[in-house]
Write a protein that holds these residues in place. Structure first.
Motif, PDB file in Angstrom:
ATOM      1  N   ALA A 283       0.839  -1.205   0.000  1.00  0.00           N
ATOM      2  CA  ALA A 283       0.000   0.000   0.000  1.00  0.00           C
ATOM      3  C   ALA A 283       0.874   1.256   0.000  1.00  0.00           C
ATOM      4  O   ALA A 283       0.565   2.245  -0.684  1.00  0.00           O
ATOM      5  CB  ALA A 283      -0.925  -0.004   1.211  1.00  0.00           C
ATOM      6  N   ARG A 284       1.967   1.246   0.752  1.00  0.00           N
ATOM      7  CA  ARG A 284       2.856   2.410   0.801  1.00  0.00           C
ATOM      8  C   ARG A 284       3.537   2.647  -0.547  1.00  0.00           C
ATOM      9  O   ARG A 284       3.611   3.783  -1.030  1.00  0.00           O
ATOM     10  CB  ARG A 284       3.911   2.199   1.897  1.00  0.00           C
ATOM     11  CG  ARG A 284       4.779   3.441   2.123  1.00  0.00           C
ATOM     12  CD  ARG A 284       5.896   3.161   3.051  1.00  0.00           C
ATOM     13  NE  ARG A 284       6.803   2.233   2.369  1.00  0.00           N
ATOM     14  CZ  ARG A 284       7.785   1.596   2.953  1.00  0.00           C
ATOM     15  NH1 ARG A 284       7.974   1.736   4.241  1.00  0.00           N
ATOM     16  NH2 ARG A 284       8.575   0.804   2.279  1.00  0.00           N
TER      17      ARG A 284
ATOM     18  N   ILE B  40      -4.051   5.574   2.081  1.00  0.00           N
ATOM     19  CA  ILE B  40      -3.534   6.045   3.372  1.00  0.00           C
ATOM     20  C   ILE B  40      -4.198   5.275   4.510  1.00  0.00           C
ATOM     21  O   ILE B  40      -3.526   4.858   5.468  1.00  0.00           O
ATOM     22  CB  ILE B  40      -3.753   7.564   3.512  1.00  0.00           C
ATOM     23  CG1 ILE B  40      -2.873   8.310   2.504  1.00  0.00           C
ATOM     24  CG2 ILE B  40      -3.453   8.023   4.928  1.00  0.00           C
ATOM     25  CD1 ILE B  40      -3.162   9.794   2.434  1.00  0.00           C
ATOM     26  N   ALA B  41      -5.510   5.053   4.404  1.00  0.00           N
ATOM     27  CA  ALA B  41      -6.220   4.274   5.434  1.00  0.00           C
ATOM     28  C   ALA B  41      -5.718   2.830   5.473  1.00  0.00           C
ATOM     29  O   ALA B  41      -5.589   2.243   6.553  1.00  0.00           O
ATOM     30  CB  ALA B  41      -7.714   4.317   5.168  1.00  0.00           C
ATOM     31  N   ALA B  42      -5.425   2.256   4.307  1.00  0.00           N
ATOM     32  CA  ALA B  42      -4.907   0.883   4.259  1.00  0.00           C
ATOM     33  C   ALA B  42      -3.524   0.813   4.901  1.00  0.00           C
ATOM     34  O   ALA B  42      -3.226  -0.137   5.641  1.00  0.00           O
ATOM     35  CB  ALA B  42      -4.843   0.390   2.819  1.00  0.00           C
TER      36      ALA B  42
ATOM     37  N   LYS C 113      -2.392   2.760   7.312  1.00  0.00           N
ATOM     38  CA  LYS C 113      -2.586   2.861   8.765  1.00  0.00           C
ATOM     39  C   LYS C 113      -3.131   1.552   9.341  1.00  0.00           C
ATOM     40  O   LYS C 113      -2.715   1.111  10.410  1.00  0.00           O
ATOM     41  CB  LYS C 113      -3.530   4.009   9.087  1.00  0.00           C
ATOM     42  CG  LYS C 113      -2.915   5.369   8.865  1.00  0.00           C
ATOM     43  CD  LYS C 113      -3.893   6.474   9.204  1.00  0.00           C
ATOM     44  CE  LYS C 113      -3.288   7.843   8.933  1.00  0.00           C
ATOM     45  NZ  LYS C 113      -4.245   8.929   9.231  1.00  0.00           N
ATOM     46  N   PHE C 114      -4.069   0.938   8.623  1.00  0.00           N
ATOM     47  CA  PHE C 114      -4.667  -0.318   9.083  1.00  0.00           C
ATOM     48  C   PHE C 114      -3.613  -1.420   9.195  1.00  0.00           C
ATOM     49  O   PHE C 114      -3.496  -2.083  10.226  1.00  0.00           O
ATOM     50  CB  PHE C 114      -5.781  -0.731   8.118  1.00  0.00           C
ATOM     51  CG  PHE C 114      -6.388  -2.058   8.422  1.00  0.00           C
ATOM     52  CD1 PHE C 114      -7.300  -2.206   9.456  1.00  0.00           C
ATOM     53  CD2 PHE C 114      -6.049  -3.171   7.662  1.00  0.00           C
ATOM     54  CE1 PHE C 114      -7.862  -3.441   9.736  1.00  0.00           C
ATOM     55  CE2 PHE C 114      -6.598  -4.406   7.934  1.00  0.00           C
ATOM     56  CZ  PHE C 114      -7.511  -4.541   8.978  1.00  0.00           C
ATOM     57  N   TYR C 115      -2.835  -1.613   8.116  1.00  0.00           N
ATOM     58  CA  TYR C 115      -1.837  -2.678   8.129  1.00  0.00           C
ATOM     59  C   TYR C 115      -0.690  -2.374   9.082  1.00  0.00           C
ATOM     60  O   TYR C 115      -0.126  -3.285   9.684  1.00  0.00           O
ATOM     61  CB  TYR C 115      -1.318  -2.938   6.718  1.00  0.00           C
ATOM     62  CG  TYR C 115      -2.352  -3.568   5.829  1.00  0.00           C
ATOM     63  CD1 TYR C 115      -3.002  -4.735   6.213  1.00  0.00           C
ATOM     64  CD2 TYR C 115      -2.699  -2.999   4.614  1.00  0.00           C
ATOM     65  CE1 TYR C 115      -3.967  -5.322   5.406  1.00  0.00           C
ATOM     66  CE2 TYR C 115      -3.655  -3.578   3.799  1.00  0.00           C
ATOM     67  CZ  TYR C 115      -4.295  -4.732   4.212  1.00  0.00           C
ATOM     68  OH  TYR C 115      -5.240  -5.310   3.413  1.00  0.00           O
ATOM     69  N   GLN C 116      -0.345  -1.103   9.249  1.00  0.00           N
ATOM     70  CA  GLN C 116       0.699  -0.738  10.199  1.00  0.00           C
ATOM     71  C   GLN C 116       0.247  -1.034  11.635  1.00  0.00           C
ATOM     72  O   GLN C 116       1.008  -1.571  12.436  1.00  0.00           O
ATOM     73  CB  GLN C 116       1.060   0.738  10.051  1.00  0.00           C
ATOM     74  CG  GLN C 116       2.201   1.169  10.934  1.00  0.00           C
ATOM     75  CD  GLN C 116       2.549   2.630  10.724  1.00  0.00           C
ATOM     76  OE1 GLN C 116       1.774   3.400  10.176  1.00  0.00           O
ATOM     77  NE2 GLN C 116       3.740   2.997  11.159  1.00  0.00           N
ATOM     78  N   ARG C 117      -1.003  -0.700  11.941  1.00  0.00           N
ATOM     79  CA  ARG C 117      -1.533  -0.969  13.284  1.00  0.00           C
ATOM     80  C   ARG C 117      -1.594  -2.473  13.548  1.00  0.00           C
ATOM     81  O   ARG C 117      -1.199  -2.939  14.619  1.00  0.00           O
ATOM     82  CB  ARG C 117      -2.923  -0.351  13.425  1.00  0.00           C
ATOM     83  CG  ARG C 117      -3.522  -0.518  14.805  1.00  0.00           C
ATOM     84  CD  ARG C 117      -4.799   0.279  14.980  1.00  0.00           C
ATOM     85  NE  ARG C 117      -5.686   0.273  13.838  1.00  0.00           N
ATOM     86  CZ  ARG C 117      -6.688  -0.582  13.652  1.00  0.00           C
ATOM     87  NH1 ARG C 117      -6.935  -1.494  14.557  1.00  0.00           N
ATOM     88  NH2 ARG C 117      -7.443  -0.514  12.593  1.00  0.00           N
ATOM     89  N   ASN C 118      -2.057  -3.232  12.560  1.00  0.00           N
ATOM     90  CA  ASN C 118      -2.111  -4.686  12.732  1.00  0.00           C
ATOM     91  C   ASN C 118      -0.715  -5.307  12.826  1.00  0.00           C
ATOM     92  O   ASN C 118      -0.505  -6.272  13.563  1.00  0.00           O
ATOM     93  CB  ASN C 118      -2.895  -5.335  11.594  1.00  0.00           C
ATOM     94  CG  ASN C 118      -4.382  -5.099  11.732  1.00  0.00           C
ATOM     95  OD1 ASN C 118      -4.861  -4.708  12.792  1.00  0.00           O
ATOM     96  ND2 ASN C 118      -5.098  -5.326  10.650  1.00  0.00           N
ATOM     97  N   ARG C 119       0.240  -4.762  12.086  1.00  0.00           N
ATOM     98  CA  ARG C 119       1.621  -5.250  12.172  1.00  0.00           C
ATOM     99  C   ARG C 119       2.195  -5.004  13.555  1.00  0.00           C
ATOM    100  O   ARG C 119       2.823  -5.874  14.157  1.00  0.00           O
ATOM    101  CB  ARG C 119       2.472  -4.550  11.116  1.00  0.00           C
ATOM    102  CG  ARG C 119       3.929  -4.979  11.132  1.00  0.00           C
ATOM    103  CD  ARG C 119       4.815  -3.993  10.453  1.00  0.00           C
ATOM    104  NE  ARG C 119       4.763  -2.708  11.153  1.00  0.00           N
ATOM    105  CZ  ARG C 119       5.267  -1.587  10.680  1.00  0.00           C
ATOM    106  NH1 ARG C 119       5.838  -1.567   9.498  1.00  0.00           N
ATOM    107  NH2 ARG C 119       5.200  -0.476  11.367  1.00  0.00           N
ATOM    108  N   ASP C 120       1.965  -3.803  14.078  1.00  0.00           N
ATOM    109  CA  ASP C 120       2.476  -3.484  15.404  1.00  0.00           C
ATOM    110  C   ASP C 120       1.811  -4.338  16.485  1.00  0.00           C
ATOM    111  O   ASP C 120       2.470  -4.784  17.426  1.00  0.00           O
ATOM    112  CB  ASP C 120       2.267  -2.000  15.707  1.00  0.00           C
ATOM    113  CG  ASP C 120       3.074  -1.095  14.791  1.00  0.00           C
ATOM    114  OD1 ASP C 120       4.026  -1.598  14.148  1.00  0.00           O
ATOM    115  OD2 ASP C 120       2.746   0.100  14.708  1.00  0.00           O
ATOM    116  N   LEU C 121       0.528  -4.562  16.325  1.00  0.00           N
ATOM    117  CA  LEU C 121      -0.185  -5.409  17.277  1.00  0.00           C
ATOM    118  C   LEU C 121       0.322  -6.854  17.203  1.00  0.00           C
ATOM    119  O   LEU C 121       0.511  -7.506  18.239  1.00  0.00           O
ATOM    120  CB  LEU C 121      -1.684  -5.357  16.994  1.00  0.00           C
ATOM    121  CG  LEU C 121      -2.596  -6.043  17.996  1.00  0.00           C
ATOM    122  CD1 LEU C 121      -2.453  -5.420  19.370  1.00  0.00           C
ATOM    123  CD2 LEU C 121      -4.042  -5.946  17.533  1.00  0.00           C
TER     124      LEU C 121
END
Length: 187
Positions: free
Chosen positions: A93-94, A119-121, A123-131
């Motif tokens: 996505a990036r 941009i939303a994708a 943020k979504f994948y970054q948050r899930n990766r960090d989690l």
């Protein structure tokens, strides 16, 4: 021949006498000392935790709890899979968003998404990766804690002389029944 018969009869009788003689055997009964406790190794929990820190599941093998090893690898492996999958999708996505900012045509995979959706994708994948990375670290720490606690509890003294019983007793002032637990140790 007359001499041979009594001599052979003498050998025969001496053999039968020893054959029918009773041999008295003494049996010694040994009582097992139940008051003697097993030797406690104070470094056993530390060793198990150290082994699990080096290689997840090795502390469980040290404690001889082999059934826990697939659970450890399943939890850490699943979390690692989701971490890597979300990292891959975040990068896609990036990179697509960067391509659009440089003026290239949208990739056919992301053609139906506009910039705000990319941009939303991200943020979504970054948050899930960090989690997912937190889950990897959490399951790794849980593996170490489990090995340590299990090694401590293996050495815990549980025998017939220890007991915990519920007890109902009256209060001194109102004589109403109270419920409590008593801890008894019989010597």
């Amino acid at each position: 021949m007359n001499k041979i018969v009594p001599i052979s009869l003498l050998f025969f009788l001496s053999g039968t006498v020893s054959f029918f003689a009773q041999v008295k055997q003494e049996t010694v009964l040994v009582a097992k000392d139940t008051s003697k406790l097993e030797e406690i190794d104070p470094l056993r929990p530390a060793k198990a935790a150290f082994y699990s820190a080096i290689l997840p599941g090795l502390g469980q093998a040290y404690n001889k709890k082999y059934w826990k090893i697939p659970l450890v690898y399943g939890a850490i492996g699943t979390s690692m899979y989701f971490y890597l999958d979300n990292q891959k999708k975040y990068r896609e996505a990036r990179n697509e968003y960067k391509r659009r900012l440089e003026g290239y045509e949208p990739n056919e995979k992301f053609a139906r998404l506009d910039d705000s959706r990319l941009i939303a994708a991200q943020k979504f994948y970054q948050r899930n990766r960090d989690l997912s990375s937190l889950f990897v670290v959490g399951f790794y720490a849980l593996n170490i804690i489990d090995a340590n606690v299990d090694a401590s509890l293996i050495q815990f003294n549980v025998n017939e002389r220890l007991s915990v019983r519920p007890e109902i007793y009256p209060t001194d002032v109102t004589f109403k029944p109270n419920v409590g637990l008593t801890f008894n140790y019989n010597f």
